[in-house]
Design a protein around this motif. Structure first.
Motif, PDB file in Angstrom:
ATOM      1  N   SER A  10       3.316   3.050 -30.938  1.00 15.97           N
ATOM      2  CA  SER A  10       3.778   4.412 -30.666  1.00 15.97           C
ATOM      3  C   SER A  10       3.873   4.653 -29.158  1.00 15.97           C
ATOM      4  CB  SER A  10       2.789   5.412 -31.286  1.00 15.97           C
ATOM      5  OG  SER A  10       1.628   5.528 -30.482  1.00 15.97           O
ATOM      6  N   PRO A  11       4.376   5.812 -28.740  1.00 13.33           N
ATOM      7  CA  PRO A  11       4.443   6.101 -27.296  1.00 13.33           C
ATOM      8  C   PRO A  11       3.102   6.481 -26.689  1.00 13.33           C
ATOM      9  CG  PRO A  11       5.307   7.949 -28.556  1.00 13.33           C
ATOM     10  CD  PRO A  11       5.060   6.844 -29.539  1.00 13.33           C
ATOM     11  N   TYR A  12       2.047   6.617 -27.513  1.00  8.39           N
ATOM     12  CA  TYR A  12       0.757   7.077 -27.001  1.00  8.39           C
ATOM     13  C   TYR A  12      -0.014   5.959 -26.307  1.00  8.39           C
ATOM     14  CZ  TYR A  12       1.683  11.081 -29.995  1.00  8.39           C
ATOM     15  OH  TYR A  12       2.259  12.177 -30.582  1.00  8.39           O
ATOM     16  N   ASP A  13      -0.759   6.313 -25.289  1.00 11.30           N
ATOM     17  CA  ASP A  13      -1.631   5.382 -24.582  1.00 11.30           C
ATOM     18  C   ASP A  13      -3.022   5.469 -25.208  1.00 11.30           C
ATOM     19  OD1 ASP A  13      -3.180   3.877 -22.908  1.00 11.30           O
ATOM     20  OD2 ASP A  13      -2.560   4.878 -21.054  1.00 11.30           O
ATOM     21  N   LEU A  14      -3.364   4.462 -26.005  1.00 10.70           N
ATOM     22  CA  LEU A  14      -4.612   4.477 -26.763  1.00 10.70           C
ATOM     23  C   LEU A  14      -5.621   3.467 -26.227  1.00 10.70           C
ATOM     24  CD1 LEU A  14      -2.880   4.747 -30.217  1.00 10.70           C
ATOM     25  CD2 LEU A  14      -4.320   6.519 -29.209  1.00 10.70           C
ATOM     26  N   THR A  15      -5.442   3.048 -24.981  1.00 12.16           N
ATOM     27  CA  THR A  15      -6.366   2.066 -24.420  1.00 12.16           C
ATOM     28  C   THR A  15      -7.788   2.612 -24.350  1.00 12.16           C
ATOM     29  OG1 THR A  15      -5.702   2.798 -22.194  1.00 12.16           O
ATOM     30  CG2 THR A  15      -4.604   0.841 -23.095  1.00 12.16           C
ATOM     31  N   GLU A  16      -7.936   3.903 -24.203  1.00 12.69           N
ATOM     32  CA  GLU A  16      -9.269   4.513 -24.177  1.00 12.69           C
ATOM     33  C   GLU A  16     -10.004   4.308 -25.494  1.00 12.69           C
ATOM     34  OE1 GLU A  16     -11.282   8.970 -23.814  1.00 12.69           O
ATOM     35  OE2 GLU A  16      -9.231   8.633 -23.110  1.00 12.69           O
ATOM     36  N   TYR A  17      -9.236   4.138 -26.575  1.00  9.69           N
ATOM     37  CA  TYR A  17      -9.822   3.937 -27.899  1.00  9.69           C
ATOM     38  C   TYR A  17      -9.930   2.454 -28.261  1.00  9.69           C
ATOM     39  CZ  TYR A  17      -9.073   8.938 -28.506  1.00  9.69           C
ATOM     40  OH  TYR A  17      -9.104  10.310 -28.370  1.00  9.69           O
ATOM     41  N   GLY A  18      -9.561   1.588 -27.330  1.00  5.59           N
ATOM     42  CA  GLY A  18      -9.691   0.154 -27.558  1.00  5.59           C
ATOM     43  C   GLY A  18      -8.481  -0.526 -28.141  1.00  5.59           C
ATOM     44  N   TYR A  19      -7.318   0.137 -28.149  1.00  2.00           N
ATOM     45  CA  TYR A  19      -6.114  -0.439 -28.741  1.00  2.00           C
ATOM     46  C   TYR A  19      -5.157  -0.907 -27.637  1.00  2.00           C
ATOM     47  CZ  TYR A  19      -7.692   1.929 -32.982  1.00  2.00           C
ATOM     48  OH  TYR A  19      -8.430   2.358 -34.055  1.00  2.00           O
ATOM     49  N   THR A  20      -4.734  -2.160 -27.744  1.00  2.00           N
ATOM     50  CA  THR A  20      -3.724  -2.657 -26.818  1.00  2.00           C
ATOM     51  C   THR A  20      -2.349  -2.269 -27.342  1.00  2.00           C
ATOM     52  OG1 THR A  20      -3.671  -4.782 -27.983  1.00  2.00           O
ATOM     53  CG2 THR A  20      -5.139  -4.596 -26.083  1.00  2.00           C
ATOM     54  N   PRO A  21      -1.453  -1.835 -26.494  1.00  2.00           N
ATOM     55  CA  PRO A  21      -0.150  -1.374 -26.979  1.00  2.00           C
ATOM     56  C   PRO A  21       0.753  -2.522 -27.423  1.00  2.00           C
ATOM     57  CG  PRO A  21      -0.220  -1.308 -24.584  1.00  2.00           C
ATOM     58  CD  PRO A  21      -1.609  -1.654 -25.037  1.00  2.00           C
ATOM     59  N   VAL A  22       1.568  -2.246 -28.418  1.00  2.00           N
ATOM     60  CA  VAL A  22       2.697  -3.110 -28.760  1.00  2.00           C
ATOM     61  C   VAL A  22       3.896  -2.481 -28.067  1.00  2.00           C
ATOM     62  CG1 VAL A  22       4.145  -4.032 -30.608  1.00  2.00           C
ATOM     63  CG2 VAL A  22       1.687  -3.759 -30.980  1.00  2.00           C
ATOM     64  N   ARG A  23       4.342  -3.091 -26.989  1.00  2.00           N
ATOM     65  CA  ARG A  23       5.358  -2.484 -26.124  1.00  2.00           C
ATOM     66  C   ARG A  23       6.751  -2.729 -26.707  1.00  2.00           C
ATOM     67  NH1 ARG A  23       2.537  -1.204 -21.472  1.00  2.00           N
ATOM     68  NH2 ARG A  23       0.550  -2.306 -21.231  1.00  2.00           N
ATOM     69  N   ILE A  24       7.114  -1.875 -27.669  1.00  2.00           N
ATOM     70  CA  ILE A  24       8.372  -2.110 -28.400  1.00  2.00           C
ATOM     71  C   ILE A  24       9.610  -1.910 -27.523  1.00  2.00           C
ATOM     72  CG2 ILE A  24       7.346  -1.603 -30.629  1.00  2.00           C
ATOM     73  CD1 ILE A  24       9.645   0.971 -29.099  1.00  2.00           C
ATOM     74  N   GLU A  25       9.417  -1.384 -26.317  1.00  4.64           N
ATOM     75  CA  GLU A  25      10.551  -1.246 -25.408  1.00  4.64           C
ATOM     76  C   GLU A  25      10.894  -2.560 -24.717  1.00  4.64           C
ATOM     77  OE1 GLU A  25       6.889  -0.310 -22.899  1.00  4.64           O
ATOM     78  OE2 GLU A  25       7.573  -0.052 -24.970  1.00  4.64           O
TER      79      GLU A  25
END
Length: 301
Positions: free
Chosen positions: A251-266
């Motif tokens: 998603s567009p959200y930055d969830l690194t604070e929650y321990g999730y690495t982004p899947v950079r679909i862009e």
């Protein structure tokens, strides 16, 4: 809890019966498994802490933690006489030779329309090829051209900011087929979607590669409880939980604070990562969908 009570109505056939030691062992394993999955959510709920990823299944769906924990053997199997007192005795059960089993007639009186819809939906989806490559843009379309603070998860920052998020939507083909995702699109985003899914067109439009269609297997499983074995409901919950994680990581959200690495679909690499995960979820969902269809068949659907 289903308030059907216990009756003496006829059921279509003689079901195999579980003895007390068999079903109590299954019940204990189910409780242990579900308790582990519920632990974090129940802790946060007691302390008033919200989690944008893990709490979704308890806010979006209507099945409560206590209902998920409850064990039922499901249609097609009964409990031997004397095996019922501390088990699912307040549900749609009827006496059968040697024990009790789900009262199919009574269940269908209350849920027949639901069984028919779920059966037709699952068969339709299972008969279609999986369309991959949507890249989770539904979540991006839900915040497209919103002002700061208007997003559903406004406490979580957007990874690319509002302008960057809008550019991703504008530079991609948006083709969402699932109504319960599309209905949350912003007014500005809806015209960009190539499809116009509606509730009435769901059977014709849902497809096995869609993350939300696969997540919804949990909804169909609990809506057919207690006819669905509780182990299968938990399997569908587990899939929905895992799908939700990918949904939000992409998603567009930055969830690194929650321990999730982004899947950079862009990016090209992010698209490949998303599509590979989407394919794995489609394979997992196919097996669960077939098991739910077997329940519908046993119910005559």
């Amino acid at each position: 809890m289903n308030p059907c009570g216990t009756s003496t109505q006829r059921v279509p056939q003689r079901w195999p019966l579980l003895e007390r030691d068999e079903w109590t062992e299954r019940e204990a394993r189910h409780h242990e498994r579900v308790d582990a999955m519920l632990e974090g959510h129940l802790h946060r709920r007691r302390h008033g802490i919200a989690h944008p990823v893990e709490d979704f299944l308890f806010t979006y769906y209507s099945h409560r933690p206590g209902q998920l924990r409850r064990w039922h053997p499901g249609v097609g199997v009964g409990l031997a006489r004397g095996a019922l007192p501390t088990g699912p005795g307040d549900s749609c059960y009827t006496e059968v030779p040697g024990g009790v089993a789900l009262d199919v007639d009574r269940f269908l009186e209350k849920r027949g329309t639901t069984v028919a819809f779920v059966s037709s939906l699952l068969r339709a989806v299972n008969g279609r090829p999986a369309h991959l490559g949507c890249f989770g843009l539904h979540e991006w379309a839900m915040v497209y051209r919103l002002r700061p603070g208007e997003a559903r998860h406004s406490q979580v920052p957007l990874r690319l900011g509002h302008e960057g998020t809008d550019r991703v939507v504008e530079s991609h083909r948006v083709r969402c087929s699932h109504f319960d995702a599309y209905r949350f699109f912003t007014d500005e985003a809806r015209p960009r979607n190539e499809l116009r899914p509606t509730r009435d067109s769901q059977v014709n439009m849902d497809q096995p590669g869609c993350l939300h269609a696969n997540m919804d297997l949990y909804k169909w499983a609990y809506k057919l409880a207690p006819a669905v074995p509780s182990e299968l409901v938990a399997d569908c919950f587990e899939l929905a939980r895992d799908v939700r994680e990918l949904d939000m990581r992409a998603s567009p959200y930055d969830l690194t604070e929650y321990g999730y690495t982004p899947v950079r679909i862009e990016t090209r690499e992010g698209k490949a990562e998303y599509t590979a995960a989407q394919r794995r979820f489609a394979e997992r969902a196919s097996g669960l969908r077939s098991r739910l269809l077997r329940v519908c068949e046993l119910l005559g659907g």
